[in-house]
Design an enzyme around this catalytic site. Structure first.
Site, PDB file in Angstrom:
ATOM      1  N   LYS A   1       1.897  14.820   1.221  1.00 54.01           N
ATOM      2  CA  LYS A   1       2.719  13.528   1.668  1.00 54.01           C
ATOM      3  C   LYS A   1       2.647  13.647   3.009  1.00 54.01           C
ATOM      4  O   LYS A   1       3.124  14.617   3.807  1.00 54.01           O
ATOM      5  CB  LYS A   1       3.969  13.506   1.006  1.00 54.01           C
ATOM      6  CG  LYS A   1       3.908  13.618  -0.364  1.00 54.01           C
ATOM      7  CD  LYS A   1       5.446  13.898  -1.031  1.00 54.01           C
ATOM      8  CE  LYS A   1       5.678  15.016  -1.521  1.00 54.01           C
ATOM      9  NZ  LYS A   1       7.089  14.916  -2.325  1.00 54.01           N
TER      10      LYS A   1
ATOM     11  N   PHE B   1      -3.986   4.365  -8.678  1.00 52.04           N
ATOM     12  CA  PHE B   1      -4.317   5.369  -7.650  1.00 52.04           C
ATOM     13  C   PHE B   1      -5.121   6.447  -8.203  1.00 52.04           C
ATOM     14  O   PHE B   1      -5.775   7.381  -7.403  1.00 52.04           O
ATOM     15  CB  PHE B   1      -3.371   5.882  -6.532  1.00 52.04           C
ATOM     16  CG  PHE B   1      -2.153   6.478  -7.155  1.00 52.04           C
ATOM     17  CD1 PHE B   1      -2.288   7.768  -7.653  1.00 52.04           C
ATOM     18  CD2 PHE B   1      -1.043   6.079  -7.401  1.00 52.04           C
ATOM     19  CE1 PHE B   1      -1.001   8.391  -8.374  1.00 52.04           C
ATOM     20  CE2 PHE B   1       0.020   6.645  -7.957  1.00 52.04           C
ATOM     21  CZ  PHE B   1       0.116   8.018  -8.373  1.00 52.04           C
TER      22      PHE B   1
ATOM     23  N   ARG C   1       1.958  21.330  -8.113  1.00 46.10           N
ATOM     24  CA  ARG C   1       1.969  20.842  -6.792  1.00 46.10           C
ATOM     25  C   ARG C   1       0.905  21.775  -5.819  1.00 46.10           C
ATOM     26  O   ARG C   1       1.120  22.878  -5.998  1.00 46.10           O
ATOM     27  CB  ARG C   1       3.467  21.096  -6.388  1.00 46.10           C
ATOM     28  CG  ARG C   1       3.816  20.256  -5.000  1.00 46.10           C
ATOM     29  CD  ARG C   1       5.164  20.736  -4.609  1.00 46.10           C
ATOM     30  NE  ARG C   1       6.219  20.044  -5.639  1.00 46.10           N
ATOM     31  CZ  ARG C   1       6.540  18.920  -5.545  1.00 46.10           C
ATOM     32  NH1 ARG C   1       5.986  17.884  -4.589  1.00 46.10           N
ATOM     33  NH2 ARG C   1       7.576  18.332  -6.482  1.00 46.10           N
TER      34      ARG C   1
ATOM     35  N   GLU D   1      -4.527   7.495   1.366  1.00 50.62           N
ATOM     36  CA  GLU D   1      -3.976   6.176   0.792  1.00 50.62           C
ATOM     37  C   GLU D   1      -2.902   6.032   1.129  1.00 50.62           C
ATOM     38  O   GLU D   1      -1.945   6.613   1.586  1.00 50.62           O
ATOM     39  CB  GLU D   1      -4.159   6.488  -0.778  1.00 50.62           C
ATOM     40  CG  GLU D   1      -5.627   6.909  -1.291  1.00 50.62           C
ATOM     41  CD  GLU D   1      -5.493   7.165  -2.821  1.00 50.62           C
ATOM     42  OE1 GLU D   1      -4.464   6.971  -3.529  1.00 50.62           O
ATOM     43  OE2 GLU D   1      -6.299   7.794  -3.319  1.00 50.62           O
TER      44      GLU D   1
ATOM     45  N   ARG E   1       7.210   9.263 -14.228  1.00 50.01           N
ATOM     46  CA  ARG E   1       7.032  10.163 -13.571  1.00 50.01           C
ATOM     47  C   ARG E   1       7.559  11.532 -14.564  1.00 50.01           C
ATOM     48  O   ARG E   1       6.728  12.609 -14.632  1.00 50.01           O
ATOM     49  CB  ARG E   1       7.436  10.421 -12.430  1.00 50.01           C
ATOM     50  CG  ARG E   1       7.216  11.733 -11.555  1.00 50.01           C
ATOM     51  CD  ARG E   1       8.022  11.912 -10.298  1.00 50.01           C
ATOM     52  NE  ARG E   1       7.950  13.062  -9.586  1.00 50.01           N
ATOM     53  CZ  ARG E   1       7.879  14.292  -9.934  1.00 50.01           C
ATOM     54  NH1 ARG E   1       8.403  14.204 -11.248  1.00 50.01           N
ATOM     55  NH2 ARG E   1       7.707  15.284  -9.251  1.00 50.01           N
TER      56      ARG E   1
ATOM     57  N   ARG F   1       6.211   5.669 -10.229  1.00 48.48           N
ATOM     58  CA  ARG F   1       4.924   6.155 -10.678  1.00 48.48           C
ATOM     59  C   ARG F   1       4.854   5.867 -12.179  1.00 48.48           C
ATOM     60  O   ARG F   1       5.671   6.216 -12.974  1.00 48.48           O
ATOM     61  CB  ARG F   1       4.808   7.608 -10.324  1.00 48.48           C
ATOM     62  CG  ARG F   1       3.492   8.354 -10.704  1.00 48.48           C
ATOM     63  CD  ARG F   1       3.404   9.661 -10.306  1.00 48.48           C
ATOM     64  NE  ARG F   1       2.355  10.395 -10.437  1.00 48.48           N
ATOM     65  CZ  ARG F   1       1.781  11.438  -9.868  1.00 48.48           C
ATOM     66  NH1 ARG F   1       2.568  11.857  -8.837  1.00 48.48           N
ATOM     67  NH2 ARG F   1       0.705  11.953 -10.140  1.00 48.48           N
TER      68      ARG F   1
ATOM     69  N   LYS G   1       0.912   5.295   0.968  1.00 41.16           N
ATOM     70  CA  LYS G   1       1.920   5.894  -0.053  1.00 41.16           C
ATOM     71  C   LYS G   1       3.013   4.717  -0.491  1.00 41.16           C
ATOM     72  O   LYS G   1       3.883   4.363   0.273  1.00 41.16           O
ATOM     73  CB  LYS G   1       2.478   6.800   0.485  1.00 41.16           C
ATOM     74  CG  LYS G   1       3.569   7.827  -0.320  1.00 41.16           C
ATOM     75  CD  LYS G   1       4.103   8.967   0.366  1.00 41.16           C
ATOM     76  CE  LYS G   1       5.084   9.616  -0.782  1.00 41.16           C
ATOM     77  NZ  LYS G   1       6.140   8.771  -1.137  1.00 41.16           N
TER      78      LYS G   1
ATOM     79  N   GLU H   1       1.238   3.488  -8.858  1.00 34.64           N
ATOM     80  CA  GLU H   1       2.624   2.823  -8.476  1.00 34.64           C
ATOM     81  C   GLU H   1       2.809   1.549  -8.566  1.00 34.64           C
ATOM     82  O   GLU H   1       2.209   0.523  -8.112  1.00 34.64           O
ATOM     83  CB  GLU H   1       2.734   3.181  -6.897  1.00 34.64           C
ATOM     84  CG  GLU H   1       3.842   3.484  -6.249  1.00 34.64           C
ATOM     85  CD  GLU H   1       4.833   4.752  -6.526  1.00 34.64           C
ATOM     86  OE1 GLU H   1       3.941   5.698  -7.151  1.00 34.64           O
ATOM     87  OE2 GLU H   1       5.704   5.142  -5.924  1.00 34.64           O
TER      88      GLU H   1
HETATM   89  P1  ATP Z   1       7.387  14.585  -5.801  1.00 39.15           P
HETATM   90  O1  ATP Z   1       6.359  15.157  -4.707  1.00 39.15           O
HETATM   91  O2  ATP Z   1       8.159  15.405  -6.579  1.00 39.15           O
HETATM   92  O3  ATP Z   1       6.800  13.513  -6.820  1.00 39.15           O
HETATM   93  P2  ATP Z   1       8.919  12.521  -4.778  1.00 39.15           P
HETATM   94  O4  ATP Z   1       8.680  11.425  -6.120  1.00 39.15           O
HETATM   95  O5  ATP Z   1      10.026  12.388  -4.009  1.00 39.15           O
HETATM   96  O6  ATP Z   1       8.442  13.991  -5.225  1.00 39.15           O
HETATM   97  P3  ATP Z   1       7.244  11.115  -2.839  1.00 39.15           P
HETATM   98  O7  ATP Z   1       7.900  11.852  -1.636  1.00 39.15           O
HETATM   99  O8  ATP Z   1       7.952   9.997  -3.310  1.00 39.15           O
HETATM  100  O9  ATP Z   1       7.600  12.346  -3.829  1.00 39.15           O
HETATM  101  O10 ATP Z   1       5.916  11.350  -3.175  1.00 39.15           O
HETATM  102  C1  ATP Z   1       5.162  11.382  -4.239  1.00 39.15           C
HETATM  103  C2  ATP Z   1       5.099  10.071  -4.906  1.00 39.15           C
HETATM  104  O11 ATP Z   1       4.440   9.120  -4.385  1.00 39.15           O
HETATM  105  C3  ATP Z   1       4.077  10.027  -6.152  1.00 39.15           C
HETATM  106  O12 ATP Z   1       4.809  10.753  -7.218  1.00 39.15           O
HETATM  107  C4  ATP Z   1       3.944   8.548  -6.502  1.00 39.15           C
HETATM  108  O13 ATP Z   1       5.087   7.975  -7.227  1.00 39.15           O
HETATM  109  C5  ATP Z   1       4.132   8.018  -4.964  1.00 39.15           C
HETATM  110  N1  ATP Z   1       2.740   7.620  -4.639  1.00 39.15           N
HETATM  111  C6  ATP Z   1       2.767   6.166  -3.910  1.00 39.15           C
HETATM  112  N2  ATP Z   1       1.353   5.901  -3.444  1.00 39.15           N
HETATM  113  C7  ATP Z   1       0.542   7.028  -4.002  1.00 39.15           C
HETATM  114  C8  ATP Z   1      -0.625   7.182  -3.956  1.00 39.15           C
HETATM  115  N3  ATP Z   1      -1.706   6.430  -3.207  1.00 39.15           N
HETATM  116  N4  ATP Z   1      -1.244   8.342  -4.272  1.00 39.15           N
HETATM  117  C9  ATP Z   1      -0.432   9.232  -5.061  1.00 39.15           C
HETATM  118  N5  ATP Z   1       0.966   8.988  -5.078  1.00 39.15           N
HETATM  119  C10 ATP Z   1       1.528   8.029  -4.736  1.00 39.15           C
END
Ligand code: ATP
Length: 594
Positions: A426, A343, A420, A250, A272, A257, A252, A302
């Protein structure tokens, strides 16, 4: 139960850093607590009155406490102020003043837990005219009944600064042992917590209905679910191997969130970290109301800022401008509207979807979400080839996204609240620096600035979270990337976390000028991760006597207000990043040599 019983436990907890000992003390406390007030005792120990998502804050202003203390002790406010300057903690000041008090009431009637809770509850709900005087009156009466040590904790609690440092997971351990029949029930309790985000509610359910009631605890609209989180990898091939050859990729999106709870009673939006952010996003609320009316539903998506003229996705930071804006929010919404990309689906039509596999959730979500200019299901593609994944990654980046979220489509692909794991990965485009990804680190200390930075902080001491031991361990000292505006606002932002000594949950070999309880989280990029003799993150995991540090750390400008300190990058993740970096260097050397 007398409040002094809780205070006895708090005092002992503060005297130890050992998690097992803290758990034991909590077990004793829960054993001694009548079932009817178990939730109150749990909330109080967390330093709150309700679960965070209700947004009910106690936070009495310091000056009201000064007033109450002056009235109770008969001491001059100036004495309290001098003591405060010296001790740095109003709780300790209260304790001291009560010890020195000139007017002692001999009929002191020791307060009960209910009484303390109820006074705080009344104070938390008081608003409007006359509320300040009334709060001072309530506090004066309560402190008048308190012993010096009780006054210390009442004061800290009233200020919203109890800071016992008891992690949610430690409380769950204690509940499992005391009321759940043993440590084995901890996982089931944790699952209930992940689905309700409310430890008091879990404790109450357990105390009244036993493990049976806990096992059948369902997700409910209005009660946020702790978000599922992803691991990270930097190569398509490795990702596909982890996913058994096939996955859903998907886009990102680089936004915020949001977990949306929609029902006939209205829409609530949670961040979040499960704060209620409904007021900041009336546009998203409206969007969901118009498009989903009539269905009780919980979904995640998102919210991304968009250019109103072109519809292009804009940087995430533009959304954070909405925070705290009550008055010109409407204008901000007009200038920087958001698009919402759902999502995941967690609940719909009375069905708890968290136990259903990804493809089923996705299919139901697809049917529920109509596509329009501001609302669209996250872009998705089923992939089974690394090249296909990389092509899709290029598309995502070209469309203004950070990369891809790779999701398992296997049987294990249920929604794992609060966890997690490798069912979500990611996959971000490489940053220009050698470090594969940014890290989110908690601010645990600061160093006074010199020269141009005199009067502000010159650098911050940052730490990663050691989840296994529930401690924070330092990773770097960061002084770059901060704008003048950041430097101005940091002392204010950090004020509420300030403590006069290194906190017991921090492992640091470095002496900072100012210490903080881990609370504020910043996004940091760096050149690489290196071995370090002075930083304690990952100590001994790569080489004896060496920890890991981020080299040339730089603040990206992103305040991760959507994260709590425990959501910071973990020490294990940093160890993994170091290993991945080593592997990459080795591979590159091999290619060059060949
Ligand atoms: P964490 O993994 O702890 O959330 P983070 O917020 O820094 O850390 P990111 O690297 O930003 O993590 O990646 C996770 C975030 O990506 C998710 O929490 C969500 O907000 C965002 N995100 C964007 N698109 C999607 C998607 N399609 N599916 C799930 N999450 C998504």
């Amino acid at each position: 139960m007398l409040y002094s019983r809780i205070v006895e436990t708090y005092t002992k907890i503060e005297a130890t850093t050992k998690r097992l000992e803290i758990t034991r003390l909590l077990v004793e406390l829960i054993d001694a607590t009548p079932r009817s007030i178990i939730d109150k005792v749990v909330y109080l120990t967390q330093g709150k009155l309700y679960p965070d998502f209700l947004g009910i804050e106690l936070g009495v202003a310091e000056k009201l406490l000064f007033r109450a203390l002056t009235r109770v002790t008969g001491q001059a406010e100036s004495k309290a102020a001098t003591l405060y300057k010296k001790l740095g903690d109003l709780g300790t000041v209260a304790e001291q003043l009560l010890k020195d008090r000139t007017q002692v009431s001999f009929q002191r009637k020791a307060p009960t837990v209910e009484e303390v809770y109820n006074v705080f509850d009344t104070i938390a709900h008081e608003v409007g005219q006359g509320s300040i005087d009334s709060k001072v009156r309530h506090l004066t009466t309560l402190l008048g009944k308190a012993s010096p040590t009780e006054a210390k904790y009442i004061t800290r609690m009233a200020l919203g600064r109890l800071r016992l440092g008891v992690a949610d997971m430690t409380l769950l351990d204690a509940l499992a042992i005391s009321l759940g029949g043993g440590k084995e029930s901890r996982l089931t309790l944790e699952r209930a917590y992940n689905r309700s985000s409310d430890l008091g509610y879990v404790a109450r359910t357990l105390a009244t209905g036993g493990m049976k009631a806990i096992e059948s605890l369902k997700v409910t609209v209005g009660r946020p679910i702790r978000p599922m989180l992803a691991e990270r990898l930097s190569e398509a091939k490795a990702i596909l191997e982890k996913m058994n050859g096939e996955c859903a990729a998907e886009y990102k999106y680089d936004g915020l969130r949001i977990q949306a709870h929609v029902s006939s009673n209205g829409t609530t939006l949670f961040s979040r970290r499960l704060e209620n952010i409904t007021d900041q996003f009336p546009d998203v609320q409206q969007l969901l109301k118009e498009n989903l009316e009539g269905i009780a539903i919980i979904l995640e998506g998102e919210a991304v800022p968009v250019d109103p003229a072109t519809g292009e996705l804009l940087p995430f930071q533009l959304i954070s401008q909405r925070r705290g804006r009550k008055y010109d929010l409407e204008k901000t919404i007009q200038d920087i509207p958001v698009a919402f990309f759902p999502f995941d689906l967690l609940y719909a039509d009375t069905i708890d979807y968290t136990d259903r596999p990804y493809l089923e959730r996705r299919e139901r979500l697809r049917k529920l979400i109509p596509k329009n200019e501001r609302l669209d299901l996250s872009q998705q593609k089923i992939c089974n080839d690394p090249e296909q994944l990389d092509d899709f990654m290029q598309e995502a980046v070209a469309d203004g996204c950070e990369g891809l979220m790779i999701k398992s489509i296997g049987r294990d692909s249920t929604y794992k609240a609060g966890a997690r794991g490798w069912t979500w990965i990611k996959y971000k485009r490489d940053y220009k620096s050698e470090m594969q990804d940014s890290v989110d680190l908690a601010v645990v200390g600061a160093f006074a600035g010199k020269g141009r930075r005199g009067g502000t902080y010159g650098a911050l001491l940052l730490a990663a979270y050691d989840k296994r031991n529930d401690l924070f361990r330092t990773v770097c000292k960061c002084g770059s990337g901060f704008t003048d505006e950041d430097l101005d606002k940091l002392p204010k932002l950090l004020e509420k976390y300030s403590v006069d000594h290194r906190h017991s949950r921090l492992d640091s070999k470095i002496e900072a000028d100012v210490w903080f309880v881990a609370g504020l989280v910043l996004e940091i990029v760096g050149a690489e991760i290196t071995l370090s003799p002075i930083h304690t993150c990952g100590m001994n995991s790569i080489r004896p006597g060496a920890g890991l540090a981020v080299r040339f750390p730089r603040f990206t400008g992103k305040y991760r207000e959507d994260k709590s300190a425990e959501d910071s990058t973990t020490t294990d993740e940093i160890v993994e990043m170091y290993r991945a970096q080593l592997k990459k260097v080795t591979e590159n050397t091999t290619v060059e040599a060949a």
